[in-house]
Design a protein around this motif. Structure first.
Motif, mmCIF file in Angstrom:
data_model
loop_
_atom_site.group_PDB
_atom_site.id
_atom_site.type_symbol
_atom_site.label_atom_id
_atom_site.label_comp_id
_atom_site.label_asym_id
_atom_site.label_seq_id
_atom_site.Cartn_x
_atom_site.Cartn_y
_atom_site.Cartn_z
ATOM 1 N N PRO A 46 -27.236 49.637 6.567
ATOM 2 C CA PRO A 46 -27.325 48.576 7.568
ATOM 3 C C PRO A 46 -28.738 48.250 8.040
ATOM 4 C CG PRO A 46 -25.631 50.184 8.145
ATOM 5 C CD PRO A 46 -26.421 50.763 7.027
ATOM 6 N N ILE A 47 -29.610 49.264 8.108
ATOM 7 C CA ILE A 47 -30.961 49.085 8.653
ATOM 8 C C ILE A 47 -32.014 49.219 7.556
ATOM 9 C CG2 ILE A 47 -32.637 49.916 10.333
ATOM 10 C CD1 ILE A 47 -30.080 48.655 11.539
ATOM 11 N N ALA A 76 -28.800 42.734 9.131
ATOM 12 C CA ALA A 76 -29.701 41.763 9.763
ATOM 13 C C ALA A 76 -28.926 40.590 10.341
ATOM 14 C CB ALA A 76 -30.727 41.269 8.743
ATOM 15 N N GLU A 77 -27.890 40.188 9.656
ATOM 16 C CA GLU A 77 -27.055 39.061 10.108
ATOM 17 C C GLU A 77 -26.425 39.361 11.473
ATOM 18 O OE1 GLU A 77 -23.037 37.585 8.164
ATOM 19 O OE2 GLU A 77 -24.732 37.158 6.832
ATOM 20 N N PHE A 78 -25.847 40.544 11.597
ATOM 21 C CA PHE A 78 -25.198 40.899 12.860
ATOM 22 C C PHE A 78 -26.214 41.159 13.968
ATOM 23 C CE2 PHE A 78 -21.538 41.545 10.127
ATOM 24 C CZ PHE A 78 -20.511 41.049 10.928
ATOM 25 N N LEU A 79 -27.318 41.830 13.638
ATOM 26 C CA LEU A 79 -28.334 42.075 14.665
ATOM 27 C C LEU A 79 -28.874 40.771 15.231
ATOM 28 C CD1 LEU A 79 -30.294 45.009 12.989
ATOM 29 C CD2 LEU A 79 -28.708 45.165 14.913
ATOM 30 N N ALA A 96 -16.151 47.690 18.483
ATOM 31 C CA ALA A 96 -15.897 46.990 17.227
ATOM 32 C C ALA A 96 -16.826 47.598 16.184
ATOM 33 C CB ALA A 96 -16.150 45.492 17.367
ATOM 34 N N HIS A 97 -16.341 47.729 14.955
ATOM 35 C CA HIS A 97 -17.131 48.352 13.895
ATOM 36 C C HIS A 97 -17.518 47.309 12.856
ATOM 37 C CE1 HIS A 97 -18.652 51.457 11.243
ATOM 38 N NE2 HIS A 97 -17.949 50.935 10.245
ATOM 39 N N VAL A 98 -18.772 47.338 12.446
ATOM 40 C CA VAL A 98 -19.266 46.462 11.387
ATOM 41 C C VAL A 98 -19.370 47.267 10.100
ATOM 42 C CG1 VAL A 98 -21.198 45.065 10.573
ATOM 43 C CG2 VAL A 98 -20.544 45.009 12.995
ATOM 44 N N ASP A 99 -18.692 46.792 9.054
ATOM 45 C CA ASP A 99 -18.744 47.436 7.741
ATOM 46 C C ASP A 99 -19.609 46.567 6.846
ATOM 47 O OD1 ASP A 99 -18.294 48.547 5.221
ATOM 48 O OD2 ASP A 99 -16.207 49.047 5.682
ATOM 49 N N VAL A 100 -20.783 47.084 6.461
ATOM 50 C CA VAL A 100 -21.691 46.293 5.631
ATOM 51 C C VAL A 100 -21.487 46.535 4.142
ATOM 52 C CG1 VAL A 100 -23.426 46.237 7.472
ATOM 53 C CG2 VAL A 100 -23.592 47.980 5.667
ATOM 54 N N TYR A 124 -9.080 49.148 16.315
ATOM 55 C CA TYR A 124 -10.139 48.327 16.885
ATOM 56 C C TYR A 124 -10.548 47.279 15.855
ATOM 57 C CZ TYR A 124 -12.379 52.035 14.232
ATOM 58 O OH TYR A 124 -12.697 52.929 13.262
ATOM 59 N N GLU A 125 -11.351 46.325 16.280
ATOM 60 C CA GLU A 125 -11.764 45.239 15.396
ATOM 61 C C GLU A 125 -12.791 45.731 14.382
ATOM 62 O OE1 GLU A 125 -13.240 40.571 15.733
ATOM 63 O OE2 GLU A 125 -13.524 41.941 17.433
ATOM 64 N N VAL A 126 -12.623 45.325 13.120
ATOM 65 C CA VAL A 126 -13.590 45.611 12.063
ATOM 66 C C VAL A 126 -14.191 44.288 11.618
ATOM 67 C CG1 VAL A 126 -13.953 46.527 9.751
ATOM 68 C CG2 VAL A 126 -12.370 47.681 11.311
ATOM 69 N N LEU A 127 -15.517 44.211 11.627
ATOM 70 C CA LEU A 127 -16.236 42.983 11.306
ATOM 71 C C LEU A 127 -16.949 43.117 9.968
ATOM 72 C CD1 LEU A 127 -17.891 42.513 14.817
ATOM 73 C CD2 LEU A 127 -15.757 41.463 14.006
ATOM 74 N N THR A 128 -16.965 42.037 9.193
ATOM 75 C CA THR A 128 -17.733 41.990 7.948
ATOM 76 C C THR A 128 -18.523 40.690 7.916
ATOM 77 O OG1 THR A 128 -15.887 40.974 6.741
ATOM 78 C CG2 THR A 128 -16.051 43.394 6.687
ATOM 79 N N SER A 129 -19.492 40.620 7.042
ATOM 80 C CA SER A 129 -20.379 39.462 6.976
ATOM 81 C C SER A 129 -19.606 38.189 6.632
ATOM 82 C CB SER A 129 -21.460 39.699 5.925
ATOM 83 O OG SER A 129 -22.160 38.500 5.628
ATOM 84 N N ALA A 130 -19.872 37.141 7.386
ATOM 85 C CA ALA A 130 -19.251 35.848 7.111
ATOM 86 C C ALA A 130 -19.792 35.240 5.825
ATOM 87 C CB ALA A 130 -19.492 34.893 8.275
ATOM 88 N N THR A 131 -20.969 35.685 5.388
ATOM 89 C CA THR A 131 -21.581 35.161 4.168
ATOM 90 C C THR A 131 -21.392 36.098 2.983
ATOM 91 O OG1 THR A 131 -23.721 36.210 4.638
ATOM 92 C CG2 THR A 131 -23.329 34.018 5.583
#
Length: 287
Positions: A28-29, A275-278, A244-248, A259-266
């Protein structure tokens, strides 16, 4: 006449920020290819949020030395202020320190979770004898024992060698009488670690470190690139915290969660997704 030096600016931080960030580092970083913070906006957005009082915690299997060498300079260059609520929880909870513009603060190590030096010596020798063309022994670890893919090595060749390496470790553990140890392979490394280590332990240390400063975030975003990173969000959710958790790297499959799991819209992955989420979160702070 000597011109007086302007005092270093110090941010004022609220005790209940809107959210906190609990971030894996590799993926992620930091780019898993270059092993550096390669996208300029990442440092800028992390620093903007930290300077606004958002807790930023690097919850990583990496060593404190990696954070000091690869992450701190990026934050310093972006203007990180003294006292900003930034910490590293390294080696999956075994090592921790505050992150400051000048480097890391006092480094603390949980000695109960530290593997014996004799095992480190044996693993180092194993790498030198059989695997040095594709991986190296990480000399910076204080508690766990880790090997990592050599930068530029062929990924398929590394994975084949990694399977052989991992298969050789149980014999070494038995020779040292170690039975509370886990072997944890990732896409670029293998960690040999006390079974109590994990991203959930890092989450627990995070809450304790923030409590020492009187900080309690109203919600959390966690971010990672492997299934084991979900343990951060699991731990927070189980304690009634909004997360909420972001899975890259969702291609490995997204487990069921409460809980909500987020992934890149692109459909970006790794640090591009990070970088997109930050950028989105930093925009919320700047608004």
């Amino acid at each position: 006449m000597t011109t007086p030096t302007a005092p270093t600016p110090t941010a004022r931080f609220e005790s209940t920020p809107e959210f906190g960030l609990l971030l894996d580092v590799d993926g992620p970083i930091a780019s898993p290819v270059t092993r550096t913070v390669a996208i300029e906006s990442i440092g800028r957005d992390l620093t903007a949020m930290a300077n606004a009082g958002v807790p930023v915690i690097f919850n990583t299997g990496r060593s404190d030395a990696f954070i000091a060498e690869q992450v701190v300079p990026v934050l310093r260059a972006s203007g990180l202020l003294p006292g900003a609520p930034v910490f590293t929880i390294a080696e999956k909870g075994a090592v921790w320190a505050a992150v400051t513009p000048g480097g890391l603060g006092e480094i603390k190590v949980d000695r109960e979770l530290t593997l014996p030096r004799g095992l480190s010596d044996d693993v180092r020798a194993l790498v030198a004898e059989r695997f040095s063309a594709l991986m190296f022994f990480d000399e910076t670890k204080r508690a766990m024992v880790s090997v990592e893919m050599t930068v530029g090595a062929d990924a398929d060749e590394y994975r084949a060698a990694q399977r052989d390496f991992d298969a050789a470790i149980p014999e070494l553990l038995a020779a040292h009488g170690l039975d509370q140890v886990r072997i944890d392979p990732t896409i670029i490394s293998t960690d040999i670690e006390h079974e109590r280590l994990g991203k959930d332990l890092g989450a627990a240390r995070t809450i304790d470190l923030l409590a020492e400063r009187g900080i309690e975030a109203r919600g959390w975003f966690t971010m990672g690139d492997s299934r084991t990173d979900y343990a951060m969000a699991d731990w927070l959710h189980e304690r009634g915290l909004n997360v909420a958790h972001v899975d890259v790297r969702p291609a490995d499959g997204i487990p069921e969660s409460a809980y909500e799991v987020l992934t890149s819209a692109t459909e970006a992955i790794h640090d591009e997704a990070g970088a997109e989420f930050l950028a989105q979160w930093a925009t919320r702070i700047r608004a």
